[in-house]
Scaffold this motif. Structure first.
Motif, mmCIF file in Angstrom:
data_model
loop_
_atom_site.group_PDB
_atom_site.id
_atom_site.type_symbol
_atom_site.label_atom_id
_atom_site.label_comp_id
_atom_site.label_asym_id
_atom_site.label_seq_id
_atom_site.Cartn_x
_atom_site.Cartn_y
_atom_site.Cartn_z
ATOM 1 N N ALA A 9 -54.709 76.477 -6.226
ATOM 2 C CA ALA A 9 -54.839 77.244 -4.484
ATOM 3 C C ALA A 9 -53.707 77.505 -4.189
ATOM 4 O O ALA A 9 -53.459 78.717 -3.532
ATOM 5 C CB ALA A 9 -56.062 76.277 -3.689
ATOM 6 N N LEU A 10 -52.634 76.311 -4.298
ATOM 7 C CA LEU A 10 -51.502 76.716 -3.302
ATOM 8 C C LEU A 10 -50.691 78.211 -4.077
ATOM 9 O O LEU A 10 -50.017 78.884 -3.267
ATOM 10 C CB LEU A 10 -50.592 75.785 -2.901
ATOM 11 C CG LEU A 10 -50.923 73.879 -2.439
ATOM 12 C CD1 LEU A 10 -50.241 72.629 -3.022
ATOM 13 C CD2 LEU A 10 -51.031 74.706 -0.540
ATOM 14 N N ARG A 11 -50.967 77.898 -5.560
ATOM 15 C CA ARG A 11 -49.984 78.711 -6.366
ATOM 16 C C ARG A 11 -50.759 79.960 -5.682
ATOM 17 O O ARG A 11 -49.852 81.418 -4.915
ATOM 18 C CB ARG A 11 -50.200 78.902 -7.523
ATOM 19 C CG ARG A 11 -49.451 79.894 -8.450
ATOM 20 C CD ARG A 11 -49.571 80.256 -9.680
ATOM 21 N NE ARG A 11 -51.955 81.375 -9.645
ATOM 22 C CZ ARG A 11 -51.684 82.006 -9.331
ATOM 23 N NH1 ARG A 11 -50.695 82.989 -8.994
ATOM 24 N NH2 ARG A 11 -52.648 82.525 -8.987
ATOM 25 N N VAL A 12 -51.609 80.444 -5.267
ATOM 26 C CA VAL A 12 -52.296 81.968 -4.584
ATOM 27 C C VAL A 12 -52.131 82.269 -3.779
ATOM 28 O O VAL A 12 -51.519 83.793 -3.075
ATOM 29 C CB VAL A 12 -54.169 81.492 -4.828
ATOM 30 C CG1 VAL A 12 -54.857 83.098 -4.419
ATOM 31 C CG2 VAL A 12 -54.532 81.964 -6.849
ATOM 32 N N PHE A 13 -52.007 81.192 -3.078
ATOM 33 C CA PHE A 13 -51.682 81.497 -1.343
ATOM 34 C C PHE A 13 -50.126 81.630 -0.986
ATOM 35 O O PHE A 13 -49.637 82.435 -0.932
ATOM 36 C CB PHE A 13 -51.770 79.481 -0.595
ATOM 37 C CG PHE A 13 -51.602 79.758 0.714
ATOM 38 C CD1 PHE A 13 -52.121 80.873 1.782
ATOM 39 C CD2 PHE A 13 -50.247 79.148 0.880
ATOM 40 C CE1 PHE A 13 -51.990 80.931 2.775
ATOM 41 C CE2 PHE A 13 -50.073 79.951 2.643
ATOM 42 C CZ PHE A 13 -50.861 80.130 3.586
ATOM 43 N N LEU A 14 -49.672 81.322 -1.680
ATOM 44 C CA LEU A 14 -47.938 81.316 -1.543
ATOM 45 C C LEU A 14 -47.681 82.868 -1.851
ATOM 46 O O LEU A 14 -46.238 83.203 -2.345
ATOM 47 C CB LEU A 14 -47.304 80.088 -2.637
ATOM 48 C CG LEU A 14 -47.147 78.520 -2.275
ATOM 49 C CD1 LEU A 14 -46.380 77.946 -2.931
ATOM 50 C CD2 LEU A 14 -46.627 79.550 -0.484
ATOM 51 N N ASP A 15 -48.360 82.949 -3.427
ATOM 52 C CA ASP A 15 -48.122 83.901 -4.488
ATOM 53 C C ASP A 15 -48.401 85.178 -3.397
ATOM 54 O O ASP A 15 -47.274 86.077 -3.416
ATOM 55 C CB ASP A 15 -48.674 84.506 -5.635
ATOM 56 C CG ASP A 15 -48.489 85.379 -5.946
ATOM 57 O OD1 ASP A 15 -47.254 85.150 -6.573
ATOM 58 O OD2 ASP A 15 -48.803 86.435 -6.747
ATOM 59 N N GLU A 16 -49.405 85.279 -2.505
ATOM 60 C CA GLU A 16 -50.224 86.426 -1.284
ATOM 61 C C GLU A 16 -48.519 86.291 -0.242
ATOM 62 O O GLU A 16 -49.102 87.277 0.258
ATOM 63 C CB GLU A 16 -50.827 85.705 -1.433
ATOM 64 C CG GLU A 16 -52.676 86.034 -2.660
ATOM 65 C CD GLU A 16 -53.406 85.527 -1.207
ATOM 66 O OE1 GLU A 16 -53.708 84.823 -0.630
ATOM 67 O OE2 GLU A 16 -54.286 85.427 -2.698
ATOM 68 N N ASN A 17 -48.193 85.098 -0.247
ATOM 69 C CA ASN A 17 -48.062 85.223 1.227
ATOM 70 C C ASN A 17 -46.276 85.333 1.094
ATOM 71 O O ASN A 17 -45.157 85.497 1.923
ATOM 72 C CB ASN A 17 -47.723 84.169 2.230
ATOM 73 C CG ASN A 17 -49.453 83.540 2.536
ATOM 74 O OD1 ASN A 17 -49.297 84.201 3.878
ATOM 75 N ND2 ASN A 17 -50.141 83.627 1.913
ATOM 76 N N LEU A 18 -45.186 84.713 -0.293
ATOM 77 C CA LEU A 18 -44.023 84.796 -0.704
ATOM 78 C C LEU A 18 -43.139 86.279 -1.350
ATOM 79 O O LEU A 18 -42.230 86.449 -1.507
ATOM 80 C CB LEU A 18 -43.927 83.387 -1.092
ATOM 81 C CG LEU A 18 -43.464 82.091 -0.704
ATOM 82 C CD1 LEU A 18 -43.196 81.112 -1.037
ATOM 83 C CD2 LEU A 18 -42.529 82.218 0.843
ATOM 84 N N THR A 19 -44.140 85.908 -2.051
ATOM 85 C CA THR A 19 -43.691 87.372 -3.126
ATOM 86 C C THR A 19 -43.100 88.679 -2.114
ATOM 87 O O THR A 19 -43.894 88.992 -1.837
ATOM 88 C CB THR A 19 -44.996 88.238 -3.907
ATOM 89 O OG1 THR A 19 -44.882 87.029 -4.930
ATOM 90 C CG2 THR A 19 -44.387 88.592 -5.204
ATOM 91 N N GLY A 20 -41.842 89.328 -3.000
ATOM 92 C CA GLY A 20 -41.237 90.444 -1.811
ATOM 93 C C GLY A 20 -40.515 89.978 -0.627
ATOM 94 O O GLY A 20 -40.084 91.231 -0.164
ATOM 95 N N LYS A 21 -40.750 88.797 -0.380
ATOM 96 C CA LYS A 21 -40.171 88.424 0.823
ATOM 97 C C LYS A 21 -38.464 88.021 0.734
ATOM 98 O O LYS A 21 -38.217 87.146 -0.605
ATOM 99 C CB LYS A 21 -40.288 87.154 1.337
ATOM 100 C CG LYS A 21 -42.308 88.373 2.058
ATOM 101 C CD LYS A 21 -42.903 87.028 3.148
ATOM 102 C CE LYS A 21 -44.351 88.388 3.928
ATOM 103 N NZ LYS A 21 -44.828 87.300 4.470
ATOM 104 N N GLU A 22 -37.958 87.816 2.023
ATOM 105 C CA GLU A 22 -35.997 87.318 0.930
ATOM 106 C C GLU A 22 -36.424 85.799 2.303
ATOM 107 O O GLU A 22 -36.708 85.475 3.197
ATOM 108 C CB GLU A 22 -35.188 88.724 1.675
ATOM 109 C CG GLU A 22 -33.825 87.974 1.859
ATOM 110 C CD GLU A 22 -32.926 88.668 2.336
ATOM 111 O OE1 GLU A 22 -31.874 88.196 3.474
ATOM 112 O OE2 GLU A 22 -33.202 90.831 2.239
#
Length: 286
Positions: A9-22
């Protein structure tokens, strides 16, 4: 301790909120948290997150060619922040272990409660450089992990089934809580020797394993990071519920304590009504 469903669940959350960000900066704030020093954490500054993976109980944040890998251990947790105070936190004060700040001002903190510090952060070029990942067994939710693959892992196992399920080098991601839940669903004593399981027993445990983990992942899906611990506890039927009635048969849930953990089980559902002696390496009471 966060196990496969919560880490997923944390992976899914972080993937949505971190991917593509610097990433603007990563600040280690506890001496014990950082397990690698080359490359340094400053190598992440200015890097873009390419995705987040789960490897057993490890979170793997890809940043260009690097991997920021975290294991939350028994008392660690991740807290998402939409913004941070302007003043930098003081190292060694409180549970804060590591802070990751994005250029947009948001990011996350890693914290660890208690005095036993096991939360671990690695920065590596290849996830296989992390010893805990290098020795992981197969992921139990992988499509290739079928009943025959499970049976092959247990062949020749001389440990009790509880210990086999918790062994990360045998099967990745299952810990103390979900091994209790799996064995309760399979109606099997935690003290059963893995090598003694019949074909029907193996099928029953495998079915319980897949169903228990899939249901837990489904319950955790979309739950905010701060509420995952409560969601996990609410979904457990026997683990952590010593003295409460079993939701299946109504018998009282019992406990066996060891030096560094305890297990919970239902005598009626799992041991033919007989309580397990509460001492290490005990057998069923005669």
């Amino acid at each position: 301790m966060p196990e496969l469903p919560e880490v997923e669940a944390l992976r899914v959350f972080l993937d949505e909120n971190l991917t593509g960000k610097e990433i603007a900066r990563v600040l280690p704030l506890a001496v014990s948290v950082l397990k690698t020093y080359d490359p340094p954490l400053t190598a992440l500054e200015g890097g873009t997150v390419t995705g987040v993976a789960r490897r057993g109980k490890f979170l793997d944040i890809g940043v260009g060619p690097l991997h920021l890998i975290t294991h939350l251990a028994r008392a660690g947790w991740l807290h998402w922040k939409d913004s941070f105070p302007a003043a930098l936190p003081r190292p060694g004060k409180g549970p804060l272990a590591l802070r990751t700040v994005l250029t947009g001002g948001d990011g996350f903190d890693l914290t660890e409660a208690g005095t036993t510090k096991r939360l671990a952060v690695h920065l590596v070029h290849d996830p296989g450089e992390v010893p805990g990942i290098a020795r992981l067994g197969p992921d139990p939710l992988d499509a290739s992990f079928d009943r025959d693959a499970f049976a092959a892992l247990l062949a020749g196992e001389r440990r009790r089934i509880k210990g086999a399920l918790r062994d990360q080098s045998l099967i990745a991601g299952i810990g103390n809580a979900y091994s209790d839940e799996i064995l309760h669903a399979a109606r099997m004593s935690p003290f059963t020797l893995a090598a003694s399981l019949t074909d029907d027993d193996i099928t029953r445990v495998y079915t319980a394993l897949r169903t228990t983990l899939r249901d837990a992942v489904a319950r955790s899906s979309g739950v905010a990071a701060g509420k995952l611990k409560a969601e996990k506890k609410s979904g457990l039927r026997v683990h952590g519920r010593t003295g409460e009635p079993c939701p299946v048969c109504g018998d009282i849930i019992r406990e066996v304590s060891f030096s560094d953990f305890s297990l919970q089980y239902c005598p009626t559902c799992q041991t033919g009504g007989r309580p397990l002696a509460d001492r290490r390496l005990s057998r069923l009471l005669k």
